[in-house]
Design a protein around this motif. Structure first.
Motif, mmCIF file in Angstrom:
data_model
loop_
_atom_site.group_PDB
_atom_site.id
_atom_site.type_symbol
_atom_site.label_atom_id
_atom_site.label_comp_id
_atom_site.label_asym_id
_atom_site.label_seq_id
_atom_site.Cartn_x
_atom_site.Cartn_y
_atom_site.Cartn_z
ATOM 1 N N PRO A 17 9.016 -31.037 13.997
ATOM 2 C CA PRO A 17 8.346 -30.824 15.280
ATOM 3 C C PRO A 17 7.836 -32.140 15.849
ATOM 4 C CG PRO A 17 7.609 -29.214 13.659
ATOM 5 C CD PRO A 17 8.427 -30.216 12.922
ATOM 6 N N ASN A 18 7.673 -32.187 17.166
ATOM 7 C CA ASN A 18 7.129 -33.369 17.816
ATOM 8 C C ASN A 18 5.712 -33.633 17.296
ATOM 9 O OD1 ASN A 18 5.544 -34.696 20.255
ATOM 10 N ND2 ASN A 18 7.705 -35.149 20.550
ATOM 11 N N PRO A 19 5.328 -34.898 17.058
ATOM 12 C CA PRO A 19 4.004 -35.202 16.503
ATOM 13 C C PRO A 19 2.863 -35.104 17.503
ATOM 14 C CG PRO A 19 5.227 -37.231 16.840
ATOM 15 C CD PRO A 19 6.179 -36.103 17.148
ATOM 16 N N LEU A 20 3.096 -34.583 18.704
ATOM 17 C CA LEU A 20 2.030 -34.466 19.703
ATOM 18 C C LEU A 20 0.791 -33.727 19.177
ATOM 19 C CD1 LEU A 20 1.122 -34.934 22.648
ATOM 20 C CD2 LEU A 20 2.218 -32.748 23.226
ATOM 21 N N ARG A 72 -9.970 -31.773 5.761
ATOM 22 C CA ARG A 72 -9.888 -30.565 6.588
ATOM 23 C C ARG A 72 -9.284 -30.836 7.962
ATOM 24 N NH1 ARG A 72 -9.133 -27.318 9.651
ATOM 25 N NH2 ARG A 72 -10.200 -25.341 10.114
ATOM 26 N N PHE A 73 -9.703 -31.901 8.617
ATOM 27 C CA PHE A 73 -9.329 -32.102 10.009
ATOM 28 C C PHE A 73 -8.205 -33.119 10.228
ATOM 29 C CE2 PHE A 73 -13.728 -30.556 10.291
ATOM 30 C CZ PHE A 73 -13.530 -29.474 11.131
ATOM 31 N N THR A 74 -7.859 -33.901 9.197
ATOM 32 C CA THR A 74 -6.817 -34.917 9.378
ATOM 33 C C THR A 74 -5.676 -34.779 8.374
ATOM 34 O OG1 THR A 74 -8.453 -36.471 10.255
ATOM 35 C CG2 THR A 74 -6.353 -37.384 9.522
ATOM 36 N N VAL A 75 -6.005 -34.793 7.101
ATOM 37 C CA VAL A 75 -4.960 -34.777 6.079
ATOM 38 C C VAL A 75 -4.200 -33.450 6.098
ATOM 39 C CG1 VAL A 75 -4.478 -34.937 3.614
ATOM 40 C CG2 VAL A 75 -6.235 -36.397 4.642
ATOM 41 N N VAL A 79 -0.143 -33.011 6.567
ATOM 42 C CA VAL A 79 0.714 -32.440 5.529
ATOM 43 C C VAL A 79 1.461 -31.228 6.073
ATOM 44 C CG1 VAL A 79 0.707 -31.293 3.285
ATOM 45 C CG2 VAL A 79 -0.725 -33.305 3.649
ATOM 46 N N ARG A 80 0.760 -30.401 6.863
ATOM 47 C CA ARG A 80 1.408 -29.212 7.434
ATOM 48 C C ARG A 80 2.542 -29.613 8.376
ATOM 49 N NH1 ARG A 80 -2.704 -25.351 10.259
ATOM 50 N NH2 ARG A 80 -3.465 -25.351 8.105
ATOM 51 N N TRP A 81 2.311 -30.649 9.174
ATOM 52 C CA TRP A 81 3.360 -31.110 10.090
ATOM 53 C C TRP A 81 4.559 -31.670 9.339
ATOM 54 C CZ3 TRP A 81 5.205 -36.137 10.663
ATOM 55 C CH2 TRP A 81 6.078 -36.341 11.729
ATOM 56 N N SER A 82 4.295 -32.468 8.302
ATOM 57 C CA SER A 82 5.386 -33.095 7.555
ATOM 58 C C SER A 82 6.231 -32.073 6.807
ATOM 59 C CB SER A 82 4.833 -34.123 6.567
ATOM 60 O OG SER A 82 4.051 -33.489 5.571
ATOM 61 N N GLY A 98 5.852 -25.576 5.151
ATOM 62 C CA GLY A 98 5.137 -25.677 3.890
ATOM 63 C C GLY A 98 5.583 -26.842 3.047
ATOM 64 N N ALA A 99 4.603 -27.536 2.458
ATOM 65 C CA ALA A 99 4.902 -28.657 1.574
ATOM 66 C C ALA A 99 4.927 -28.204 0.115
ATOM 67 C CB ALA A 99 3.863 -29.765 1.758
ATOM 68 N N THR A 100 3.948 -27.393 -0.279
ATOM 69 C CA THR A 100 3.908 -26.883 -1.647
ATOM 70 C C THR A 100 4.454 -25.455 -1.710
ATOM 71 O OG1 THR A 100 1.599 -26.206 -1.284
ATOM 72 C CG2 THR A 100 1.980 -28.355 -2.301
ATOM 73 N N ARG A 101 3.882 -24.589 -0.878
ATOM 74 C CA ARG A 101 4.377 -23.215 -0.780
ATOM 75 C C ARG A 101 5.250 -23.109 0.458
ATOM 76 N NH1 ARG A 101 0.668 -17.701 -0.568
ATOM 77 N NH2 ARG A 101 2.414 -16.217 -0.543
ATOM 78 N N ARG A 102 6.534 -22.926 0.275
ATOM 79 C CA ARG A 102 7.485 -23.006 1.381
ATOM 80 C C ARG A 102 7.869 -21.613 1.870
ATOM 81 N NH1 ARG A 102 12.375 -26.924 0.553
ATOM 82 N NH2 ARG A 102 10.661 -28.368 0.975
#
Length: 206
Positions: A17-20, A72-75, A79-82, A98-102
């Motif tokens: 997805p776009n990083p906007l 909570r507000f940054t990391v 991670v969700r976006w990546s 999902g990164a861990t649970r896909r």
């Protein structure tokens, strides 16, 4: 990210997805780092009257609070976006999250009846948007923040137009030879029908 392809299937487009949406979390992280750094510097750099004995504990508590807020507000949004992927193949449209649970959502291109794009002001500036896939019978699936959403939509339309000719028979999607369906030369008949079907499908999108 590996996709288990079906026989004869190939990957056409693979993107995130776009990083906007990350602008807010990144700004929040910068503010937290600035405020947290100033607070910790104040607590550790000088003696506060009445709190001299508790300053180390307060400093540790403030540091822990800054770390938790950053997570909570940054990391977490990063991670969700990546962990998001949009994959267009010659047969399917796939959304993995999902990164861990896909989780994975798949749509067969042959099931798509209509495509729609939605863009806000900020999205129009970066040419991203939401791609809404209508499957008929009040069913739809939205793909938010698709980069170059207009181009991505055209790729989907082209992939649908290149699907083999099929006919429903007793609820089973069966591939047929145009020569037996309408008579004539198989190659010429297939090209004619495929071009007509693609033009009709494109007309429904406009």
């Amino acid at each position: 990210m590996r996709i288990k392809l079906l026989p004869g299937e190939r990957v056409l487009v693979r993107t995130r997805p776009n990083p906007l949406p990350l602008v807010g979390p990144v700004l929040a992280g910068l503010v937290l780092l600035g405020v947290g750094g100033f607070g910790l510097g104040y607590l550790t750099g000088r003696s506060v009257p009445g709190l001299a004995e508790w300053q180390p504990v307060i400093a540790l508590a403030a540091l822990a609070a800054v770390v938790l807020l950053l997570v909570r507000f940054t990391v977490r949004p990063l991670v969700r976006w990546s962990g998001n992927r949009y994959v267009l193949t010659s047969m399917r449209l796939i959304h993995r999250r999902g990164a861990t649970r896909r989780t994975e959502h798949q749509i067969n291109l042959s099931a798509i009846s209509q495509l729609q794009t939605e863009q806000g002001l900020a999205q129009r500036m970066v040419r991203s948007g939401t791609l809404v896939v209508d499957l008929g019978f009040d069913r739809a699936h939205a793909y938010p923040h698709v980069p170059q959403v207009a181009t991505f939509k055209e790729y989907v339309v082209q992939a649908i137009g290149e699907l083999p000719l099929t006919r429903m028979f007793d609820g089973v999607d069966m591939e047929i030879d145009p020569q037996y369906a309408h008579g004539g030369t198989p190659g010429a008949q297939e090209r004619t029908q495929r071009g007509w079907a693609q033009q009709q499908w494109r007309g429904e999108q406009s």
